[in-house]
Scaffold this motif. Structure first.
Motif, short mmCIF file in Angstrom:
data_model
loop_
_atom_site.label_atom_id
_atom_site.label_comp_id
_atom_site.label_asym_id
_atom_site.label_seq_id
_atom_site.Cartn_x
_atom_site.Cartn_y
_atom_site.Cartn_z
N LEU A 15 0.07 -5.71 10.91
CA LEU A 15 0.18 -4.99 12.43
C LEU A 15 -0.59 -3.78 12.45
CD1 LEU A 15 4.09 -5.61 12.91
CD2 LEU A 15 2.11 -7.00 14.00
N LEU A 16 -0.50 -2.96 11.46
CA LEU A 16 -1.10 -1.66 11.25
C LEU A 16 -2.76 -1.81 11.52
CD1 LEU A 16 -1.32 1.30 10.68
CD2 LEU A 16 -1.57 0.63 8.18
N ALA A 17 -3.25 -2.71 10.81
CA ALA A 17 -4.78 -3.18 10.86
C ALA A 17 -5.00 -3.61 12.20
CB ALA A 17 -4.98 -4.14 9.77
N PRO A 64 -5.12 -1.69 4.94
CA PRO A 64 -4.36 -0.65 5.52
C PRO A 64 -4.96 0.69 5.50
CG PRO A 64 -2.96 -1.92 4.23
CD PRO A 64 -4.48 -2.42 3.78
N LEU A 65 -5.79 1.08 4.26
CA LEU A 65 -6.48 2.33 4.04
C LEU A 65 -7.40 2.47 5.02
CD1 LEU A 65 -6.57 4.84 2.37
CD2 LEU A 65 -8.03 3.50 0.78
N LEU A 66 -8.45 1.32 5.17
CA LEU A 66 -9.58 1.42 6.02
C LEU A 66 -9.11 1.57 7.51
CD1 LEU A 66 -12.00 -1.33 4.40
CD2 LEU A 66 -12.30 1.13 4.69
N ALA A 67 -8.00 0.82 7.74
CA ALA A 67 -7.43 0.65 9.19
C ALA A 67 -6.82 2.24 9.34
CB ALA A 67 -6.33 -0.25 9.43
N ALA A 115 0.88 -1.19 0.10
CA ALA A 115 -0.04 -0.04 -0.06
C ALA A 115 0.89 1.11 0.18
CB ALA A 115 -0.83 0.19 1.33
N TYR A 116 2.00 1.13 -0.48
CA TYR A 116 3.08 2.21 -0.45
C TYR A 116 2.64 3.41 -1.26
CZ TYR A 116 5.79 -0.93 2.34
OH TYR A 116 5.94 -1.76 3.44
N GLY A 117 2.05 4.48 -1.27
CA GLY A 117 2.03 5.52 -2.34
C GLY A 117 0.25 5.72 -2.45
N GLU A 118 -0.46 4.87 -1.70
CA GLU A 118 -2.05 5.19 -1.71
C GLU A 118 -2.27 6.42 -0.75
OE1 GLU A 118 -4.44 2.08 -0.30
OE2 GLU A 118 -3.52 1.62 1.74
N PRO A 173 -10.30 10.87 2.76
CA PRO A 173 -10.55 9.48 2.87
C PRO A 173 -11.85 8.82 2.25
CG PRO A 173 -10.43 10.63 5.13
CD PRO A 173 -10.63 11.84 3.91
N LEU A 174 -12.91 9.43 2.07
CA LEU A 174 -13.97 8.87 1.43
C LEU A 174 -13.62 8.76 0.00
CD1 LEU A 174 -16.92 7.78 1.25
CD2 LEU A 174 -17.89 10.08 0.67
N TRP A 175 -13.18 9.77 -0.76
CA TRP A 175 -12.91 9.44 -2.19
C TRP A 175 -11.87 8.16 -2.48
CZ3 TRP A 175 -16.11 10.62 -5.69
CH2 TRP A 175 -16.99 11.52 -5.68
N ALA A 176 -10.83 8.20 -1.52
CA ALA A 176 -9.74 7.31 -1.54
C ALA A 176 -10.33 6.17 -1.34
CB ALA A 176 -8.62 7.73 -0.52
N ILE A 177 -11.21 5.62 -0.49
CA ILE A 177 -11.82 4.63 -0.36
C ILE A 177 -12.74 3.96 -1.60
CG2 ILE A 177 -13.48 3.31 1.21
CD1 ILE A 177 -12.27 4.90 3.59
N LEU A 178 -13.58 4.89 -2.11
CA LEU A 178 -14.36 4.75 -3.10
C LEU A 178 -13.53 4.44 -4.31
CD1 LEU A 178 -17.22 7.24 -2.64
CD2 LEU A 178 -17.36 4.78 -2.47
N GLY A 179 -12.29 5.00 -4.50
CA GLY A 179 -11.45 4.96 -5.54
C GLY A 179 -10.76 3.51 -5.62
N PHE A 180 -10.17 3.05 -4.38
CA PHE A 180 -9.82 1.65 -4.58
C PHE A 180 -10.77 0.55 -4.35
CE2 PHE A 180 -5.87 4.36 -3.17
CZ PHE A 180 -4.89 3.42 -4.12
#
Length: 415
Positions: free
Chosen positions: A185-187, A260-263, A47-50, A59-66
């Motif tokens: 671990l992050l999650a 990782p994005l949601l977490a 997830a490096y770079g997201e 956050p919302l647009w990033a989650i919807l995008g992925f």
């Protein structure tokens, strides 16, 4: 329905005889697990770079995008790759497809465009690797030590690739598993602190959305599913292995981005300006390993593309010696034209759609490609035009050399 049908087809294909130049020179073939991780590193590597998507649009647009982008880009590209890689399981991948669809001139152009893209990506990885290492060893921040570190990392990683694709494949498995640990671990650590209301945030007030950066981030992080097609001649039972590996790598890639994005967005108070630093610092440990995997996968794709181009007569035979965006539009066009040109050809995996449905499937990602090209800089356009011009000249030079037998070049009969 499309996803369910695609999954059924990917997991239940019967093997048929190869229809093109699958490599028979090397008895050591790539099995499904190493291929899955090579595809994973071709496309993602983690997830490096997201975090750039969160900084660009919230956050919302990033989650919807992925969540949505894999359906309008990744799945169509993976389906095209699965059908054509199993129909033409030879080294060269998309070069073979364009050659069969539109002739040698377009095959040569495809190879040059894709090779340029690969070389640019490869040049960045050793620099990124040293940029992460310098956080631990500041001596490598500048000057001669930095240049020496970049040179050493390039030579070392290239030598690893020289040892053979099977070794590279199992190295990718190890690197992939280790580099995923920080995200796991992050999650886990984020679960007690997650506030779901943060997921629907549109970003900080007063922070202008950067849609160009947002869409380029999605494109960069979910592209290059077709790169592994250049390795088809080195894969064990490619007609059965490739579709399964593409589906598995797709699932792994989507989870590696979304979890990782949601977490992180759910557990972290929103500060778009700081996002570019927070995730990178937290996940430094896996970053270097991920970059190594990216380098090895990309280099493998490039070298076997050159092998395929040499077998097709676009390059001298010395490029076939073994060790002991325009392109993507042409790829979609090749896929559609081959369906029309060779409708009765045996395809071990076949996208479960008729031609009109396939046109619609390819038009959506093609429209996105046109948008990405329209927001590119003048430098990108200039370099692309220059490479295209050089490629056209090179094509006619090679034809002249073949006609006069001035160099050791052989034409591969794909019929």
């Amino acid at each position: 329905m499309l996803e369910d049908s695609a999954q059924d087809y990917l997991l239940n294909q019967e093997e048929t005889l190869p229809t093109t130049t699958a490599s028979s020179h090397n008895p050591k073939k790539l099995s499904i697990i190493p291929l899955i991780f090579l595809i994973y590193f071709e496309v993602s590597g983690g997830a490096y770079g997201e975090e750039a998507a969160v900084g660009a649009a919230g956050p919302l647009w990033a989650i919807l995008g992925f969540l949505i982008f894999p359906f309008i880009w990744s799945i169509p590209e993976a389906l095209v790759t699965a059908e054509l890689a199993t129909a033409f399981p030879g080294n060269g991948g998309y070069v073979i497809w364009a050659h069969r669809a539109f002739g040698p001139f377009w095959g040569s152009l495809m190879g040059s465009w894709k090779f340029l893209s690969g070389v640019i990506n490869l040049a960045s990885y050793p620099v990124l690797c040293v940029d992460y290492i310098k956080l631990v060893f500041p001596l490598l921040s500048s000057g001669l030590p930095r240049y020496a570190a970049i040179l050493f990392s390039t030579l070392f990683l290239s030598f690893l690739n020289y040892t053979g694709l099977v070794i590279v494949g199992y190295t990718a498995v190890c690197l992939g598993l280790i580099s995923l640990i920080p995200f796991l671990l992050l999650a886990l650590f984020s679960i007690p602190m997650i506030d779901p209301s943060r997921w629907i945030s549109l970003g900080n007030q007063g922070v202008e959305k950067n849609w160009s950066l947002f869409f380029n981030t999605l494109f960069w992080n979910l592209n290059f599913w077709d790169n592994a097609s250049t390795l088809a001649g080195e894969v064990e039972q490619p007609q059965k292995t490739f579709p399964k590996a593409l589906f598995s790598a797709g699932l792994l890639t989507c989870l590696a981005y979304l979890v990782p994005l949601l977490a992180a967005t759910g557990a972290t108070p929103l500060n778009q300006q700081a996002w570019g630093k927070w995730l990178k610092v937290f996940l430094e440990i896996g970053a270097v390993l991920s970059i190594i995997g990216l380098y090895e996968a990309q280099l493998s794709s490039c070298v076997y593309q050159l092998l395929g181009m040499a077998e097709l007569g676009f390059l001298p035979q010395c490029f076939s010696v073994r060790s002991k965006c325009l392109g993507m539009l042409l790829e979609f066009a090749s896929f559609l034209w081959l369906r029309r040109k060779l409708p009765t050809m045996k395809r071990p995996f076949k996208v479960p759609m008729k031609l009109p449905g396939l046109v619609v499937m390819c038009l959506i990602p093609s429209g996105f490609l046109v948008y990405i090209m329209s927001v590119a800089t003048g430098t990108v356009f200039s370099v692309s035009c220059l490479v295209t011009l050089v490629t056209i000249v090179w094509y006619f030079v090679m034809n002249f050399c073949k006609s006069k037998r001035l160099t050791n070049v052989e034409d591969e009969d794909l019929e």
